[in-house]
Write an enzyme that holds these catalytic residues in place. Structure first.
Site: not given
Ligand code: MG
Ligand code: ADP
Length: 889
Positions: A622, A716, A295, A291, A337, A691
């Site tokens: 680009d 759990n 994990e 519990a 840009d 717990e």
């Molecule tokens: Mg351009």
């Protein structure tokens, strides 16, 4: 003539055969390509053009992996043992819970895997092919042997091709051969059948990059049959990348697991010392370990990132590398840009400046003079595809210039037919101009358009009143700057006529001795949403920097209109940048917000300098030459519509709408996802701590072991399960774009999280043990049921309270995360069922609580929620943790 066979048989030496022979062998046409129907048939027969995937994990494997956890195996063993000597009923119940646990874990991982697959499918690049004589755009996966593929600079070659056309075609084959120098390609057949790949100059290989020129080729191999496919077995082994956060959480999980194990051993020893029966005590300790060990941490991160990536697609941001989702939350600088990203790229000619007589009012046709010559150059010097229907496909700038020709009464297609193109010097961002050479009556004509500085540098005269006159470059540049000051993109136009025979006209003479014809100013308005996105960045502590190849004056105007440039702020040009010594560069990048006339190579210097200052940089690009900067940036951003395959391949993020505002949306989403992962950690670790404390504290104050193994496993299951998952659906915190970016190295436990885990964990355990003590001492027969209920329901109160790090639950409202509300209601219902349903009660060994006891349990369970609300109240008033920082006002 052998046909392409499966990967194992040696393939034909395609490079030794002439194009005709290959076209015959592949039953296709080197001019018109395959008929569309035939392409479909072959696709069905030969399968898609895709490489073997990095082995997909079969569902069963994912399911089985849920059981291989060490502690789960230990628990199963202990349960079987307990069943053999004690009652089999407990064993069955534990087994059932383990199965449920596994199913839940499986559902999570399966969902993440599917989301990732969808991402991969979207990343397939479109390809231009000729089929049945006309050009089609098809997904790269649809290519079949015999297809005629068209290539241009910026493309990634989508399959193995035998070239049928190569115009200055240069391909960089590093992906395949490791050789970074581009190979000049050609069409003729080669003699040496055993030539190494790098020398097969009439073939183009899948995965290599066209860096220059254009060409066409017949597909000779697809998918696993390609040269890249042969080595793809190596590539496929590359296992899923782990994000920095996943690695950190895995390490954290290990440390928590060690601590939890140590405490479980302590609980076991204490129990044995007190004389508890060894086997049930062992079972309790192991259940506690199961519990308490978190994990699920790394898996939750994958799920959160993958689902986040899926949500980003809906907002037009395609994540190509999962870790980018996480990095996005830390971005401090966005370098963008201008053209197309911050502006609409919907060019429109606004003004023309030809000779003195015609400085405005473009479409008015003057008589003799520069105007017809200018229109002729614009009609010839472009790479726009003119379809018969009249539609134009290509660079919006060139389309706008052709539109101008049409409005002036010209027919670009007819003009291009009358003056066939002989050669060209293509446009690149570095050259900032483009020149084409055409037949023209008895001689030749070179047509040039581009940035005024560059074009003028090749001019020696100016067309005025029908004749060449002396050129006053200064006057023209001044005029260009005046046009740019209003935000126009300014293009200069020039030409040169040659009377000598073509053989004497060498390419390097084309851009010399030209005659300047005029300027064209194009309007490219800023995107409507861009200014707001820039303002959002400001409040979010993110600096926006504009980098453009355009004129400094245009850049200044657009930068100021978008709020990127402060009034009076400086614009740095590429030339200035190149002259700076490295130390100086670091200082300059700290203040410069707009760069103009910058070459792509300089972007990488800007990224480096910013990163050296500790910034986390997102950079758009680009072109082909942007790829290194995109790779180097923390988040490389490419364009989905405009832009090249090469840039997309190098990028972490692709903007499907090319829009700057989309980056800002993605950053916001990245922050939200990180927040939600933090919420899950806060919730899961606090509950697990509670717990552990409960089982440790109770015996220390002289009480019996408070809970049975089955209770621990149940808590759990229901806590880590649905409510934990539903935290991923938590909407963004109201202050998400009003706080500064998170430092990438910041611990996930920063801003009071570990303090929270400690004190709330202890409080939750304290309330639970107090419940137990009270019930035990008042002789309530139901003490264990009450303890079980208070611990489980306290966690529900906790999950509701930690939905925000600072806002009160009352302000968030229960309905703002419906999945979580549903999960909490379902969990509460199930919890009550373990008490009131006779069958379940037998399994969980609970007793029905009477009304008074139930009300008491509900009140006690609310304590944690109220206390956490108090914590948030202090945070809001700035009394606690000093973070997350208060929103800027
Ligand atoms: Mg351009
Ligand atoms: P941006 O950053 O605005 O995208 P580019 O690098 O694309 O800048 O362009 C730089 C300069 O090159 C522009 O300012 C323009 O003068 C010129 N230019 C742009 N496109 C073309 C083209 N298709 N042909 C000729 N010149 C061009």
């Amino acid at each position: 003539m052998p046909l392409p066979g499966p990967a194992s048989v040696p393939r034909p030496a395609w490079h030794t055969l002439p194009v005709d022979t290959i076209a015959t062998a592949l039953v296709t046409s080197a001019a018109a390509g395959l008929a569309p129907d035939e392409a479909r048939t072959r696709l069905a027969r030969d399968g898609p053009n895709s490489l073997p995937e990095g082995r997909r994990r079969p569902a069963l494997r994912i399911l089985l992996a849920q059981f291989t956890d060490v502690m789960v195996l230990v628990l199963a063993g202990a349960a079987v043992l307990a069943g053999l000597i004690g009652e089999p009923q407990d064993t069955i119940a534990i087994a059932a819970i383990l199965v449920l646990n596994a199913v839940l874990g499986f559902a999570q991982e399966h969902r993440a895997e599917r989301a990732l697959e969808a991402l991969r499918a979207l990343a397939v690049a479109p390809v231009r092919v000729r089929r049945g004589g006309s050009t089609h755009i098809v997904p790269a996966t649809d290519l079949v042997p015999g297809d005629l593929v068209l290539l241009e600079a910026g493309n990634l070659v989508p399959a193995d091709l035998r070239l049928t056309e190569a115009v200055h075609l240069r391909i960089e084959e590093a992906a395949l051969t490791g050789e970074a120098t581009p190979v000049e390609k050609a069409v003729p057949a080669l003699p040496d059948a055993a030539a190494p790949l790098g020398d097969r100059r009439n073939l183009a290989f899948r995965g290599t990059a066209v860096v220059h020129g254009r060409g066409a080729g017949l597909v000779v191999a697809t998918g696993a049959g390609t040269e890249l496919g042969r080595i793809a077995a190596l590539l496929a082994q590359e296992t899923g990348v782990r994000t920095p956060l996943q690695l950190r959480l895995t390490r954290l999980g290990q440390r928590l697991a060690a601590a939890a194990l140590a405490i479980c051993v302590l609980v076991l020893l204490l129990g044995l010392l007190r004389g508890e029966a060894p086997l049930p005590m062992l079972l309790t300790a192991v259940s506690l370990a199961v519990a308490a060990i978190p994990e699920a941490l790394p898996a939750v991160v994958t799920v959160a990132l993958a689902l986040g990536a899926r949500r980003m697609i809906r907002a037009h941001a395609l994540v190509r590398h999962l870790p980018a989702v996480e990095t996005l939350g830390s971005v401090t600088v966005i370098c963008s840009d201008k053209t197309g990203t911050l502006t609409e790229n919907r060019m429109e000619v606004e003004r023309c400046w030809v000779d003195d007589a015609h400085s405005t009012g473009a479409p008015a046709v003057p008589g003799e003079g520069a105007w017809p010559a200018l229109l002729e150059v614009l009609a010839l010097c472009h790479d726009v595809h003119l379809a018969e229907s009249g539609t134009m496909v290509g660079d919006p700038l060139e389309v706008a210039l052709l539109e101008l020709v049409r409005q002036a009464g010209g027919d670009p297609a007819a003009m291009a037919r009358a003056r066939p193109r002989l050669a060209e010097l293509p446009f690149t961002s570095e050259r900032a101009r483009m020149t084409t050479l055409h037949e023209s009556g008895t001689g030749l004509v070179a047509c040039t358009k581009g940035s005024p500085e560059r074009v003028l540098s090749g001019c020696t005269s100016r067309w005025r009143a029908g004749a060449a006159a002396p050129l006053e470059a200064g006057e023209v540049l001044q005029q260009a700057a005046a046009m740019a000051a209003t935000g126009l993109r300014v293009i200069a136009v020039a030409m040169r006529r040659f009377a000598e025979p073509p053989a004497h006209v060498l390419l390097d003479r084309l851009e010399t001795g030209q005659t300047f014809l005029g300027l064209v100013g194009l309007l490219d308005p800023p995107r409507a949403e861009a200014a707001a996105a820039v303002a959002t960045c400001r409040t979010a502590g993110i600096t926006v920097v504009m980098i453009t190849g355009d004129h400094p004056v245009t850049a200044r105007s657009i930068g100021a209109r978008l709020g990127i440039l402060e009034p009076g702020g400086e614009v740095c040009t590429g030339a200035e940048l190149a002259a700076l010594p490295p130390e100086e560069l670091g200082r300059r990048v700290a203040t410069v917000r707009v760069y103009a006339r910058v070459e792509p190579e300089q972007k990488i210097a800007i990224v480096r300098a910013l990163q050296a200052r500790g910034e986390c940089v997102a950079m758009t690009g680009d072109g082909i030459n942007d790829a290194p900067a995109l790779r180097r940036a923390d988040i490389g951003v490419a364009m989905g519509r405009g832009g090249t395959d090469v840039a997309r391949e190098a990028a972490h993020l692709v903007l499907l709408d090319d829009n700057f505002a989309t980056i800002v949306g993605a950053v916001r989403e990245g922050r939200r996802i990180y927040d939600n992962i933090r919420k899950f950690v806060r919730y899961a670790v606090t509950c697990n701590a509670a717990e552990v404390w409960t089982l440790l504290l109770a015996p220390l104050v002289g009480l019996p072991i408070p809970l049975l193994p089955i209770h621990l496993l149940w808590i759990n299951l229901v806590t880590d399960g649905l409510p934990g998952l539903a935290l991923a659906a938590e909407p963004a915190e109201p202050d998400i774009v009003r706080r500064p970016p998170r430092p990438p190295a910041e611990s996930i436990f920063a801003h009071g999280l570990w303090q929270h885990v400690v004190w709330v964990g202890l409080l939750m355990a304290g309330v639970t043990v107090a419940t137990q003590a009270w019930a035990w001492h008042h002789g309530a027969a139901h003490w264990q049921t009450m303890t079980f209920t208070v611990l489980a329901l306290s966690q529900m109160g906790h999950v509701l309270a930690i939905r925000s790090e600072r806002e009160s639950l009352a302000r968030l409202g229960l309905a703002s995360n419906r999945p979580l509300l549903g999960a909490v209601l379902l969990t509460v219902t199930l919890q009550l069922a373990t008490i009131y349903h006779p069958g379940a009660a037998a399994i969980f060994r609970t007793q029905p609580l009477d009304a008074g006891e139930l009300v008491l349990c509900l009140l006690l369970s609310a304590v944690v929620c109220v206390a956490v609300e108090g914590e948030k109240w202090l945070v809001r008033r700035g009394r606690l943790y000093r973070g997350p920082p208060a929103p800027a006002t």
